[in-house]
Write a protein that holds these residues in place. Structure first.
Motif, short mmCIF file in Angstrom:
data_model
loop_
_atom_site.label_atom_id
_atom_site.label_comp_id
_atom_site.label_asym_id
_atom_site.label_seq_id
_atom_site.Cartn_x
_atom_site.Cartn_y
_atom_site.Cartn_z
N HIS A 7 0.86 -1.19 0.00
CA HIS A 7 0.00 0.00 0.00
C HIS A 7 0.89 1.23 0.00
CE1 HIS A 7 -3.14 2.82 1.03
NE2 HIS A 7 -4.05 1.84 1.05
N TYR B 153 1.81 2.80 3.27
CA TYR B 153 2.70 2.08 4.18
C TYR B 153 3.95 1.64 3.41
CZ TYR B 153 -1.63 1.95 6.82
OH TYR B 153 -2.78 2.30 7.47
N SER C 101 -3.66 0.43 -10.16
CA SER C 101 -4.22 1.13 -8.99
C SER C 101 -3.28 2.24 -8.53
CB SER C 101 -4.44 0.15 -7.84
OG SER C 101 -5.36 -0.86 -8.21
N ASN D 38 -3.10 3.48 -5.66
CA ASN D 38 -2.67 3.36 -4.26
C ASN D 38 -1.93 2.06 -3.98
OD1 ASN D 38 -4.81 1.65 -4.50
ND2 ASN D 38 -5.88 2.33 -2.65
N VAL D 39 -1.41 1.41 -5.06
CA VAL D 39 -0.67 0.17 -4.89
C VAL D 39 0.75 0.34 -5.43
CG1 VAL D 39 -0.51 -2.28 -5.53
CG2 VAL D 39 -2.73 -1.25 -5.01
#
Length: 403
Positions: free
Chosen positions: A205, A208, A255, A257-258
């Motif tokens: 993520h 993180y 994505s 957010n990946v």
């Protein structure tokens, strides 16, 4: 085969016939059968070997030859063409051979059925005047130049060599002129080397990042190492070698957010004779290894960057033709017809000359290349006539120099 033979001294009539075959690689669609039918009346014995290899399409090729002794001149080219793209972008159907406003439209008109048509017409004119000069003339034509070039010229040359064929000089009819006929003769080509670098990370993520390793960070460092320092400064024979990144991939990561788990970059290098493919690949690997050793993925980690380097395709080395008799005969033919003194160049991409250079001295000269591979590819009828006159004069000059 043809039921009717066009005027074998008229390049326009010959080209119209050839363009009407949609010979998009690997399809032949009848182009080589037509070429055979044109050459037989000129005294050529014709063979059409088909070559195959696992994982590739079978490719039909053509080797035509006249004469049995004396100096041996070969003309090389290809009848396969690139796809026409969206046919609605064309003023005229791409395989109709329409003539409009003094130009012939069609896929392959310039690259390079036009060059083939002009050479055949030049042979036709010699025949009409009483025959070719004493010696041997061959045509070595493939259907796999625009494709992977696996079952084409390289195998056709090996096939000919096994049958005892030896060539003294070769002209490749690729479109070499940037603006006008007579601008440029290609006397060499840069080499080509392609590869892909892949860095593996740990997907995670974006909020993180300490739990992930972003491979794009490392990949950017590796690419910077390849691009930061020039490979060379060029020389009197060739321009500087050039590396271009051609593709970036995160393997389906769409994505926002990946953090991706893998990232790769593909590149191609067009290089001069300061390098061989082997020495250049060693230099690239050296730069990558040094950058990987100096690059730490994140501040808290002290391990070098791990990457995979894969070399792609069949690399080709740079070459330069130093056959003064061949270059002189062609240059003088160009000047006698056009009044221009052609530049002797090593610019541009690769061609099948990279295979032919290992068998005999080779130069390239053909039509103006401004519309090749474009919608509405077309050639001026006046250029077809001029190129035929140049080939006609060149054949006479080359054989006279070897009499």
């Amino acid at each position: 085969m043809l039921n009717d033979i066009p005027d074998l001294t008229d390049p326009t009539a010959i080209l119209q016939r050839l363009v009407r075959y949609p010979s998009v690689t690997p399809a032949d669609a009848g182009a080589l059968a037509t070429l055979e039918a044109l050459l037989v009346p000129l005294g050529f014995a014709v063979a059409r070997p088909v070559f195959a290899e696992d994982g590739t399409a079978d490719i039909e090729n053509l080797f035509a030859r006249t004469g049995s002794t004396g100096p041996h001149l070969v003309f090389a080219g290809h009848t396969d063409v690139v796809p026409p793209g969206d046919e609605s972008d064309w003023k005229h159907p791409p395989f109709a051979g329409v003539i409009a406003d003094g130009e012939l439209y069609g896929r392959g008109a310039v690259d390079m059925k036009g060059g083939i048509a002009c050479f055949v017409a030049a042979l036709g004119r010699h025949t009409a005047r009483g025959g070719l000069p004493w010696g041997q003339v061959s045509l070595l034509i493939t259907g796999d130049e625009e494709g992977p070039a696996i079952n084409g010229t390289a195998k056709l040359l090996a096939w000919a060599a096994e049958r005892g064929e030896r060539f003294d000089a070769c002209v490749v009819g690729e479109p070499t002129n940037p603006q006008a006929l007579g601008d440029m003769i290609k006397i060499g080509r840069r080499g080509s080397l392609s590869g892909t670098v892949t860095v593996r990370g740990v997907q995670g993520h974006v909020a993180y990042p300490h739990l992930a390793d972003n491979p794009v960070r490392g990949l950017m460092a590796l690419m910077d190492a390849l691009l930061a320092e020039p490979l060379d400064a060029g020389n009197a024979r060739f321009q500087a070698s050039n590396l271009e990144i051609t593709a970036l991939d995160t393997f389906g990561n769409l994505s926002a957010n990946v953090i991706p788990g893998r990232a790769s970059a593909s590149f191609n290098i067009r290089f001069n004779d300061e390098w061989t493919a082997a020495s250049l690949s060693a230099e690239i690997e050296r730069r990558l290894a040094l950058a990987a050793e100096n690059r730490r993925w994140r501040g808290e980690r002290d391990t070098p960057l791990a990457f995979e380097m894969v070399w792609r395709g069949n690399p080709s080395d740079a070459f330069l033709t130093r056959d003064d008799a061949l270059t002189k005969a062609l240059s003088e033919a160009v000047q006698s017809v056009t009044g221009r003194v052609p530049a002797l160049s090593t610019s541009g991409g690769t061609s099948d000359a990279r295979f032919l250079k290992d068998h005999c001295p080779v130069v390239e000269f053909g039509l103006v290349g401004k519309t090749m591979h474009m919608s509405n590819e077309r050639v001026a009828l006046s250029d077809l006539e001029t190129l035929t006159e140049i080939y006609d004069a060149f054949i006479a000059r080359w054989f006279a120099a070897h009499a």
